[in-house]
Design a protein around this motif. Structure first.
Motif, PDB file in Angstrom:
ATOM      1  N   HIS A 129      -2.594  -3.156  -3.404  1.00  0.00           N
ATOM      2  CA  HIS A 129      -3.980  -2.947  -2.970  1.00  0.00           C
ATOM      3  C   HIS A 129      -4.892  -2.706  -4.170  1.00  0.00           C
ATOM      4  O   HIS A 129      -6.022  -3.175  -4.222  1.00  0.00           O
ATOM      5  CB  HIS A 129      -4.022  -1.753  -1.998  1.00  0.00           C
ATOM      6  CG  HIS A 129      -5.232  -1.718  -1.130  1.00  0.00           C
ATOM      7  ND1 HIS A 129      -5.515  -0.675  -0.300  1.00  0.00           N
ATOM      8  CD2 HIS A 129      -6.247  -2.603  -0.973  1.00  0.00           C
ATOM      9  CE1 HIS A 129      -6.652  -0.926   0.349  1.00  0.00           C
ATOM     10  NE2 HIS A 129      -7.116  -2.086  -0.045  1.00  0.00           N
ATOM     11  N   HIS A 183       0.838  -1.201   0.000  1.00  0.00           N
ATOM     12  CA  HIS A 183       0.000   0.000   0.000  1.00  0.00           C
ATOM     13  C   HIS A 183       0.877   1.256   0.000  1.00  0.00           C
ATOM     14  O   HIS A 183       2.022   1.207   0.392  1.00  0.00           O
ATOM     15  CB  HIS A 183      -0.806   0.108   1.301  1.00  0.00           C
ATOM     16  CG  HIS A 183      -1.674  -1.044   1.620  1.00  0.00           C
ATOM     17  ND1 HIS A 183      -3.014  -1.060   1.352  1.00  0.00           N
ATOM     18  CD2 HIS A 183      -1.397  -2.230   2.238  1.00  0.00           C
ATOM     19  CE1 HIS A 183      -3.539  -2.205   1.779  1.00  0.00           C
ATOM     20  NE2 HIS A 183      -2.582  -2.931   2.322  1.00  0.00           N
ATOM     21  N   LYS A 203      -9.435   1.505  -5.034  1.00  0.00           N
ATOM     22  CA  LYS A 203      -8.075   1.793  -4.565  1.00  0.00           C
ATOM     23  C   LYS A 203      -7.102   1.948  -5.728  1.00  0.00           C
ATOM     24  O   LYS A 203      -7.205   1.250  -6.738  1.00  0.00           O
ATOM     25  CB  LYS A 203      -7.581   0.656  -3.662  1.00  0.00           C
ATOM     26  CG  LYS A 203      -8.275   0.634  -2.316  1.00  0.00           C
ATOM     27  CD  LYS A 203      -7.904   1.853  -1.481  1.00  0.00           C
ATOM     28  CE  LYS A 203      -8.718   1.932  -0.210  1.00  0.00           C
ATOM     29  NZ  LYS A 203      -8.389   3.122   0.589  1.00  0.00           N
ATOM     30  N   HIS A 254      -6.120  -3.621   6.750  1.00  0.00           N
ATOM     31  CA  HIS A 254      -5.518  -2.781   5.708  1.00  0.00           C
ATOM     32  C   HIS A 254      -6.165  -2.945   4.344  1.00  0.00           C
ATOM     33  O   HIS A 254      -6.137  -2.042   3.525  1.00  0.00           O
ATOM     34  CB  HIS A 254      -4.017  -3.095   5.589  1.00  0.00           C
ATOM     35  CG  HIS A 254      -3.729  -4.546   5.337  1.00  0.00           C
ATOM     36  ND1 HIS A 254      -3.493  -5.046   4.081  1.00  0.00           N
ATOM     37  CD2 HIS A 254      -3.689  -5.619   6.184  1.00  0.00           C
ATOM     38  CE1 HIS A 254      -3.306  -6.370   4.171  1.00  0.00           C
ATOM     39  NE2 HIS A 254      -3.414  -6.738   5.430  1.00  0.00           N
ATOM     40  N   ASP A 308      -3.594   2.417  -4.829  1.00  0.00           N
ATOM     41  CA  ASP A 308      -2.249   2.237  -4.280  1.00  0.00           C
ATOM     42  C   ASP A 308      -1.744   0.805  -4.510  1.00  0.00           C
ATOM     43  O   ASP A 308      -2.550  -0.120  -4.570  1.00  0.00           O
ATOM     44  CB  ASP A 308      -2.224   2.588  -2.774  1.00  0.00           C
ATOM     45  CG  ASP A 308      -3.153   1.733  -1.918  1.00  0.00           C
ATOM     46  OD1 ASP A 308      -4.312   1.521  -2.314  1.00  0.00           O
ATOM     47  OD2 ASP A 308      -2.708   1.267  -0.848  1.00  0.00           O
TER      48      ASP A 308
END
Ligand code: ZN
Length: 311
Positions: free
Chosen positions: A184, A47, A192, A92, A194
């Motif tokens: 991610h 991430h 997402k 996460h 990242d």
């Protein structure tokens, strides 16, 4: 490298799911749903923090009311903060899916890299993060890939940060049965972005999972050969997909090198699976899927980029 930076080659010791070593510290997070089930973690999720500093991100990831956590955060100077032992589930990944699994938190170690994320171009030629920090052009990675949603400007990672993350992942792979490294953005693609295009994800997976590929450009003082390696590395990560193939054999072994003398990776590929062909040596092709390995080209069917399912 300055004296403040931990060496990328310094060793890590994993004892009772806590890592110690140069530049590694532990700040506990209460944000866990308990122990992993037997046989896990087997995956690492990479991430970025989209935050302003390592300290501020660790603060969020360890705050009881934040609802988020990760096992590790890696600073721009290479310092690593562990927040949960690696036998405990962190928060996460959120809603996520990958290869038939959902909710990747229960399977994975989460590593957050201190990075401001996507940036906006300003009229004076500098760039700005969502939290208002201004970056010079030299700190910015411009993603130009036309076939990717993530074009635009991204905060660069530091070389030492990537090198230390690589060393951390290699240490985790030696200790746990890690078979998969994902970003991610690959497991939560609708929400997402990242670690984003500034992170060399494909190259990174290859370096972590193939034991004989250890090298990384780690010194910011460019010598010409280092600059050349760095340029090649940038070309590798920004070049478009050259060729796609699908698996024509019912089950296909994937090997660590181009030949039957190289060991096979844990799981083979099944008929119809889609591969990206990275390079060829004789009758062997280096391919990437969720991992990188070598297959015999007699058992794959190469097709054009636009129609991977057409035979
Ligand atoms: Zn993330």
């Amino acid at each position: 490298m300055t004296a403040l930076q931990a060496s990328p080659n310094s060793t890590f010791i994993i004892n009772d799911h806590i890592i110690t070593g140069e530049g590694v510290s532990f700040t506990p997070s209460p944000n866990t749903s308990g122990l992993f089930k037997q046989g896990f973690p087997d995956t690492i999720v990479i991430h970025f923090t989209a935050g302003s500093s390592l300290a501020s991100s660790v603060n969020v990831l360890t705050r009881p009311d934040s609802g988020v956590s990760a096992h590790f955060a890696v600073g721009r100077n290479g310092n690593i903060v562990q927040m949960l032992p690696t036998n405990k589930i962190a928060w996460h990944a959120g809603e996520s899916h990958f290869q038939g699994r959902s909710g990747l938190n229960q399977y994975s170690i989460g590593i957050e890299l201190d990075n401001a994320g996507q940036l906006k171009e300003r009229s004076d030629g500098t760039y700005e993060s969502w939290f208002g920090k201004v970056f010079e052009k030299s700190e910015v990675f411009e993603a130009k890939r036309e076939n990717q949603h993530a074009t635009g400007y991204w905060h660069k990672y530091s070389e030492i940060q990537i090198a230390r993350t690589l060393a951390l992942c290699k240490a985790l792979c030696e200790h746990y049965q890690i078979s998969t490294i994902v970003g991610h953005e690959e497991i939560s693609p609708s929400r997402k972005v990242d670690p984003g295009p500034a992170f060399p994800l494909q190259k990174f997976k290859e370096l972590v999972l193939l034991p004989n590929t250890n090298e990384w450009v780690t010194d910011s003082k460019d010598t010409s050969s280092q600059r050349e390696a760095h340029d090649q590395f940038r070309r590798d990560i920004t070049s478009p997909i050259k060729k796609i193939a699908n698996v024509s054999a019912n089950v296909l072994n994937v090997r660590k090198g181009p030949g039957t003398s190289f060991p096979t990776l844990d799981n083979g590929l099944n008929k119809g699976e889609i591969l990206k062909v990275l390079e060829k040596q004789g009758e062997w092709a280096k391919v990437s899927f969720t991992k990188v390995g070598w297959v015999n080209t007699a058992f794959i069917h190469e097709v054009t980029e636009k129609s991977p399912f057409k035979s």
